[in-house]
Design a protein around this motif. Structure first.
Motif, short mmCIF file in Angstrom:
data_model
loop_
_atom_site.label_atom_id
_atom_site.label_comp_id
_atom_site.label_asym_id
_atom_site.label_seq_id
_atom_site.Cartn_x
_atom_site.Cartn_y
_atom_site.Cartn_z
N MET A 286 0.82 -1.18 0.00
CA MET A 286 0.00 0.00 0.00
C MET A 286 0.87 1.25 0.00
SD MET A 286 -3.17 0.98 2.44
CE MET A 286 -2.48 1.90 3.80
N VAL A 287 1.93 1.26 0.79
CA VAL A 287 2.79 2.44 0.84
C VAL A 287 3.49 2.64 -0.50
CG1 VAL A 287 4.81 3.46 1.95
CG2 VAL A 287 3.10 2.29 3.33
N GLU A 288 3.93 1.55 -1.10
CA GLU A 288 4.60 1.66 -2.39
C GLU A 288 3.69 2.30 -3.42
OE1 GLU A 288 6.79 -1.11 -5.75
OE2 GLU A 288 5.76 -2.07 -4.09
N ALA A 289 2.43 1.93 -3.44
CA ALA A 289 1.48 2.49 -4.41
C ALA A 289 1.26 3.98 -4.19
CB ALA A 289 0.15 1.74 -4.32
N GLN A 290 1.46 4.46 -2.96
CA GLN A 290 1.23 5.87 -2.63
C GLN A 290 2.52 6.65 -2.41
OE1 GLN A 290 -1.87 7.02 -2.77
NE2 GLN A 290 -2.59 4.96 -3.19
N ALA A 291 3.65 6.08 -2.79
CA ALA A 291 4.96 6.68 -2.48
C ALA A 291 5.08 8.10 -3.01
CB ALA A 291 6.08 5.81 -3.01
N ASP A 292 4.66 8.36 -4.24
CA ASP A 292 4.78 9.71 -4.80
C ASP A 292 3.99 10.72 -3.97
OD1 ASP A 292 6.49 8.92 -6.84
OD2 ASP A 292 4.85 8.57 -8.25
N ALA A 293 2.78 10.38 -3.59
CA ALA A 293 1.95 11.28 -2.80
C ALA A 293 2.57 11.52 -1.42
CB ALA A 293 0.54 10.72 -2.65
N ILE A 294 3.13 10.47 -0.83
CA ILE A 294 3.77 10.61 0.49
C ILE A 294 4.96 11.54 0.40
CG2 ILE A 294 5.10 9.38 2.26
CD1 ILE A 294 3.24 6.96 1.69
N LEU A 295 5.80 11.37 -0.62
CA LEU A 295 7.01 12.19 -0.74
C LEU A 295 6.70 13.63 -1.15
CD1 LEU A 295 9.48 9.62 -2.28
CD2 LEU A 295 9.36 10.44 0.08
N GLU A 296 5.53 13.88 -1.73
CA GLU A 296 5.15 15.26 -2.03
C GLU A 296 4.92 16.05 -0.75
OE1 GLU A 296 1.81 15.45 -4.65
OE2 GLU A 296 2.89 14.49 -6.30
N CYS A 297 4.56 15.37 0.33
CA CYS A 297 4.29 16.02 1.62
C CYS A 297 5.55 16.31 2.41
CB CYS A 297 3.37 15.15 2.46
SG CYS A 297 1.74 14.93 1.74
N GLY A 298 6.63 15.61 2.13
CA GLY A 298 7.87 15.81 2.86
C GLY A 298 8.87 14.74 2.46
N TYR A 299 10.10 14.91 2.87
CA TYR A 299 11.15 13.99 2.44
C TYR A 299 11.36 12.84 3.43
CZ TYR A 299 14.10 16.50 5.74
OH TYR A 299 14.60 17.06 6.86
N GLU A 300 10.61 12.82 4.54
CA GLU A 300 10.73 11.72 5.47
C GLU A 300 9.36 11.37 6.03
OE1 GLU A 300 13.59 13.17 8.28
OE2 GLU A 300 12.13 14.37 9.33
N CYS A 301 9.21 10.09 6.36
CA CYS A 301 7.95 9.66 6.95
C CYS A 301 8.20 8.45 7.83
CB CYS A 301 6.90 9.35 5.89
SG CYS A 301 7.24 7.87 4.93
N TRP A 302 7.25 8.18 8.71
CA TRP A 302 7.31 7.04 9.60
C TRP A 302 6.04 6.22 9.39
CZ3 TRP A 302 8.92 11.84 10.57
CH2 TRP A 302 10.24 12.00 10.99
N ILE A 303 6.21 4.93 9.27
CA ILE A 303 5.08 4.03 9.06
C ILE A 303 5.06 3.07 10.24
CG2 ILE A 303 4.10 2.29 7.53
CD1 ILE A 303 5.95 3.69 5.34
N SER A 304 3.94 2.99 10.91
CA SER A 304 3.79 2.11 12.06
C SER A 304 2.89 0.95 11.68
CB SER A 304 3.19 2.89 13.23
OG SER A 304 2.94 2.02 14.32
N LEU A 305 3.41 -0.26 11.82
CA LEU A 305 2.62 -1.47 11.59
C LEU A 305 2.14 -1.94 12.96
CD1 LEU A 305 5.04 -3.14 9.02
CD2 LEU A 305 3.10 -1.63 8.56
N ALA A 306 0.97 -1.47 13.34
CA ALA A 306 0.49 -1.64 14.71
C ALA A 306 0.37 -3.10 15.14
CB ALA A 306 -0.85 -0.93 14.88
N ASP A 307 -0.06 -3.96 14.25
CA ASP A 307 -0.26 -5.37 14.64
C ASP A 307 1.04 -6.05 15.04
OD1 ASP A 307 -2.93 -5.08 14.19
OD2 ASP A 307 -2.95 -6.14 12.28
#
Length: 56
Positions: A1-22
């Protein structure tokens, strides 16, 4: 899911954190620097309650 949205995520900033809660895994991604993954330590104790304010 993150890979499919990578461009949109990087448009918001150059770093992000993804939490896999389970699984308790946290992934930190920095554009141009790669990524780091680790498991968050388990929560074993609650924080102590705050002492009452003086005069209450």
């Amino acid at each position: 899911m993150v890979e499919a949205q990578a461009d949109a995520i990087l448009e918001c900033g150059y770093e992000c954190w993804i939490s896999l809660a389970d699984s308790g895994v946290v992934i930190e991604f920095q554009d141009g620097e790669g990524f780091t993954a680790g498991r968050a330590p388990p929560v074993t104790a609650r924080q102590p309650a705050r002492p009452p304010l003086p005069g209450r």
